[in-house]
Each structure stands twice: as structure tokens, then as C-alpha cells.
Write a protein that holds these residues in place. Structure first.
Motif, PDB file in Angstrom:
ATOM      1  N   HIS A 237      14.845  -1.831  -7.925  1.00 31.38           N
ATOM      2  CA  HIS A 237      14.480  -0.805  -9.224  1.00 31.38           C
ATOM      3  C   HIS A 237      14.732   0.503  -8.857  1.00 31.38           C
ATOM      4  CE1 HIS A 237      12.929  -4.061 -11.581  1.00 31.38           C
ATOM      5  NE2 HIS A 237      12.096  -4.554 -10.732  1.00 31.38           N
ATOM      6  N   THR A 240      18.580   1.065  -9.306  1.00 31.30           N
ATOM      7  CA  THR A 240      18.932   0.945 -10.620  1.00 31.30           C
ATOM      8  C   THR A 240      18.428   2.217 -11.422  1.00 31.30           C
ATOM      9  OG1 THR A 240      17.313  -0.523 -11.093  1.00 31.30           O
ATOM     10  CG2 THR A 240      19.142  -1.505 -10.327  1.00 31.30           C
ATOM     11  N   GLU A 241      17.162   2.613 -11.313  1.00 29.98           N
ATOM     12  CA  GLU A 241      16.810   3.674 -11.901  1.00 29.98           C
ATOM     13  C   GLU A 241      17.491   4.956 -11.807  1.00 29.98           C
ATOM     14  OE1 GLU A 241      14.337   4.209 -14.457  1.00 29.98           O
ATOM     15  OE2 GLU A 241      14.450   2.225 -14.940  1.00 29.98           O
ATOM     16  N   ALA A 244      21.001   4.753 -13.364  1.00 24.14           N
ATOM     17  CA  ALA A 244      21.128   4.870 -14.614  1.00 24.14           C
ATOM     18  C   ALA A 244      20.792   6.328 -15.161  1.00 24.14           C
ATOM     19  CB  ALA A 244      20.019   3.672 -15.255  1.00 24.14           C
ATOM     20  N   TYR A 299      24.361  -6.851 -18.284  1.00 23.79           N
ATOM     21  CA  TYR A 299      23.604  -6.336 -17.227  1.00 23.79           C
ATOM     22  C   TYR A 299      23.442  -4.776 -17.289  1.00 23.79           C
ATOM     23  CZ  TYR A 299      22.019  -4.958 -12.691  1.00 23.79           C
ATOM     24  OH  TYR A 299      21.434  -4.092 -11.614  1.00 23.79           O
ATOM     25  N   SER A 303      20.165  -2.313 -18.690  1.00 23.44           N
ATOM     26  CA  SER A 303      19.593  -1.379 -17.806  1.00 23.44           C
ATOM     27  C   SER A 303      19.549   0.176 -18.816  1.00 23.44           C
ATOM     28  CB  SER A 303      20.440  -0.873 -16.602  1.00 23.44           C
ATOM     29  OG  SER A 303      20.451  -1.941 -15.591  1.00 23.44           O
ATOM     30  N   TYR A 304      20.481   0.395 -19.394  1.00 21.89           N
ATOM     31  CA  TYR A 304      20.471   1.608 -20.193  1.00 21.89           C
ATOM     32  C   TYR A 304      19.390   1.395 -21.172  1.00 21.89           C
ATOM     33  CZ  TYR A 304      24.014   3.672 -17.367  1.00 21.89           C
ATOM     34  OH  TYR A 304      24.729   4.109 -16.206  1.00 21.89           O
ATOM     35  N   ARG A 307      16.014   1.547 -20.237  1.00 25.39           N
ATOM     36  CA  ARG A 307      15.491   2.862 -20.340  1.00 25.39           C
ATOM     37  C   ARG A 307      15.193   3.738 -21.393  1.00 25.39           C
ATOM     38  NH1 ARG A 307      15.490   6.298 -15.567  1.00 25.39           N
ATOM     39  NH2 ARG A 307      15.696   8.251 -15.806  1.00 25.39           N
TER      40      ARG A 307
END
Length: 329
Positions: A237, A240-241, A244, A299, A303-304, A307
């Protein structure tokens, strides 16, 4: 230029060498009761009265941020803190995450320079004095770069892949193999506090705000005591954070993949694709490939979108339950 976009001024280089300054040391805490006594001892040794005089430090304050610990971390800090140097303990209402704890420490810091260090002593506190020396030479940001690190081969490999992928995708130049361990001048801290986003990836934002930087290589040992709180799930996590938050390159790669598939489709039609219908052995691998590209795009988009959803709600990055200050006894 709007007033809120103006960071504090840098201290002139010509007066830094002998200037008496203050330093805040931010230490995120989550279930670190086992290591806290040793951590305080090491910090007090680094910021002893002799070292303070030698390095022209008028005050060193420890900013501990308890990120919803379930053990006796907060109670231990209240009991042991402030023996030699001032301490401020910021206690969250629950576990908001490591990056939120760092953001809270930055928000509470008001010293000339601010350092960030992990509680597990994998980031040697002794290096903070070397970072202060690099700041005096003109750097506003000093980051620790891991020349080597201890740990499992799998984790070491994953870290190496992430930092190189992150650097490739990032819109700004970010240092390799560098975590949150580092030191920032007041202008950098002020710039970070001006940023409006609530989901923060500190090491990326530290690079994004700019300013002159310096690197300090070090060898990262194993934890002094206790177990790591960063599981593979949390590391995933965090990765990916981080990507992004600092880059839209994955979205552009999805667009490129869609364009490539479109061109390939036209090429297959031009090459006599209808004649291939008698042999359907090609269908399964082609479908798997195209579906993989579509799922990858979903995917990335998810993610975006996730967020954006969390940012739009406007909830605070953290909620503080109490702030406890301790002065030297």
C-alpha cells in the motif's frame, strides 16, 4: 504570487557555521515499548550537553508521535521522556499510519532544523549530527541513503525494485534507496506544511518542494529490538500510494497500451485475419493478453480514483487525542 505559497526564508549560508540553532527530532511510534528505553538513551547520548555545545545546538527537542499504539509506548514516554532534553508526545486517537505520524510531527515542529528518524534504531541517531553539519554547508534537505541494509533477501529485492520503478515513474528526481530518515531546514518544513493534500508520501513531497539537497550514505542495521510493523501488505500500500501521489505516468502507460492494441488489431486485419478463423488456437492467448491489458488499466485507474475519493472527502490526515510536554528534570 499568493502569500500562502511563500515558504520561510533560508538562513544565510555565511552565518550558518557558528550559528546556535534548535533541532526537533520527529520519531513516529507504533507499539515500540520494547525499544523506547534504548532509543531515549541513544538520543540523549547524541544530544548530550557536550555535543550540543560542540555542534552549536541551543536546544534539541524530541517529538514523539504515538500512532495509536496498543502497548505501553505512550505511558513509557510519559514516564521516561524529558530526562535530559525537552520532549513532546503527540498521541493519536487511533492508528492513522506512519506517513500521517510524520506529517503530524512536521506540523508541530518549529525548530530551525527538523529531523525524522524511525524508533527501531535502524536509522542511527548518531548520523543526525553529520546531517546538521551538511545543513550548515548549505543544504536545506539532507537525506540518508542506504548503501547496504540488513534483512531478508526478498524484502531487499522488493525495496530495490520499488525505488528504481518509483524514480522512473516520478515527475521529479527522487533519490534511490532513501526513506524518511533525514533532516530539513525551516523553509522545507514550511513548504511541506503548505501542501493541501491529506494522503501524504513524505519522501516524495520532500523531493517535490525542491531546495538544495545533500546525501549521507549509511549502512542500515537490523532492528534493535521488537518486530517490524511494516508487513508486505503495508509495504504494498505504501508503494502504490507513493507512485500514485507523485506521478501520472501509469495512466499514460495505460493509454499507450490501448493505442498499441488498436494498432495491432489494424495490422492483424490488414494481414488477412479473417482467414485465421479456421484455426482457433490463437484465440485463448490473444484473449488472455488483451484482458490482462484491460485489467491493468482498470487497476491503475482504480488506484487514482480511490485516492481522489479519499481526498475529496476532506477528512483530516490525523486526529490528536492529547499532547504531553516534558522538560528536563
Amino acid at each position: 504570487m499568493q502569500r500562502q505559497n511563500v515558504a520561510p526564508q533560508c538562513i544565510p549560508l555565511d552565518i550558518r557555521s557558528d550559528l546556535d540553532i534548535s533541532i526537533d527530532i520527529i520519531v513516529p511510534i507504533y507499539n515500540e515499548a520494547e525499544v523506547i528505553p534504548l532509543l531515549l538513551t541513544r538520543l540523549d547520548e547524541v544530544f548530550s550537553p557536550e555535543n550540543m555545545r560542540r555542534h552549536h545546538l541551543q536546544q534539541a527537542r524530541y517529538l514523539f508521535v504515538d500512532d495509536g499504539s496498543r502497548d505501553d509506548s505512550a505511558a513509557l514516554l510519559k514516564e521516561l521522556g524529558g530526562r535530559q532534553n525537552p520532549m513532546q508526545l503527540i498521541v493519536f486517537t487511533r492508528n492513522f499510519g506512519h506517513q500521517a505520524a510524520i506529517s503530524a510531527g512536521i506540523a508541530f515542529s518549529d525548530a530551525d532544523v527538523t529531523a525524522i528518524i524511525d524508533a527501531d534504531l535502524q536509522d542511527p541517531p548518531e548520523l543526525l549530527l553529520d546531517m546538521v553539519a551538511l545543513w550548515r554547508r548549505g543544504a536545506e534537505t539532507v537525506y540518508g541513503q542506504r548503501a547496504t541494509r540488513q534483512g531478508s533477501p526478498v524484502k531487499k529485492f522488493c525495496y530495490a525494485v520499488f525505488y528504481r520503478l518509483y524514480r522512473f515513474l516520478s515527475s521529479v528526481e527522487v533519490p534511490l534507496d532513501s526513506g524518511d530518515f533525514g533532516l530539513m531546514g525551516r523553509p522545507v518544513v514550511g513548504a511541506l506544511n503548505m501542501l493541501p493534500e491529506r494522503l501524504r508520501f513524505g519522501r516524495g513531497l520532500r523531493a517535490w518542494v525542491g531546495y538544495d539537497t545533500a546525501r549521507l550514505e549509511y549502512h542500515r542495521p537490523e532492528r534493535a529490538q521488537g518486530e517490524t510493523k511494516y508487513t508486505f501488505r503495508k509495504l504494498y500500500h505504501l508503494a502504490t500510494e507513493g507512485i500514485a501521489s507523485m506521478s501520472i505516468m501509469p495512466l499514460r502507460l495505460s493509454q499507450l497500451a490501448a493505442l498499441v492494441l488498436f494498432v495491432l488489431s489494424l495490422a492483424m486485419l490488414a494481414a488477412g485475419f479473417p482467414g485465421w478463423l479456421s484455426d482457433r488456437s490463437w484465440m485463448l492467448p490473444v484473449m488472455l493478453f488483451t484482458n490482462s491489458i484491460v485489467l491493468f488499466g482498470l487497476y491503475v485507474l482504480g488506484s487514482y480514483l480511490g485516492r481522489m475519493y479519499l481526498e475529496v472527502k476532506g477528512r483530516p490526515t490525523f486526529i490528536v487525542r492529547e499532547v504531553v510536554s516534558r522538560e528536563p528534570r
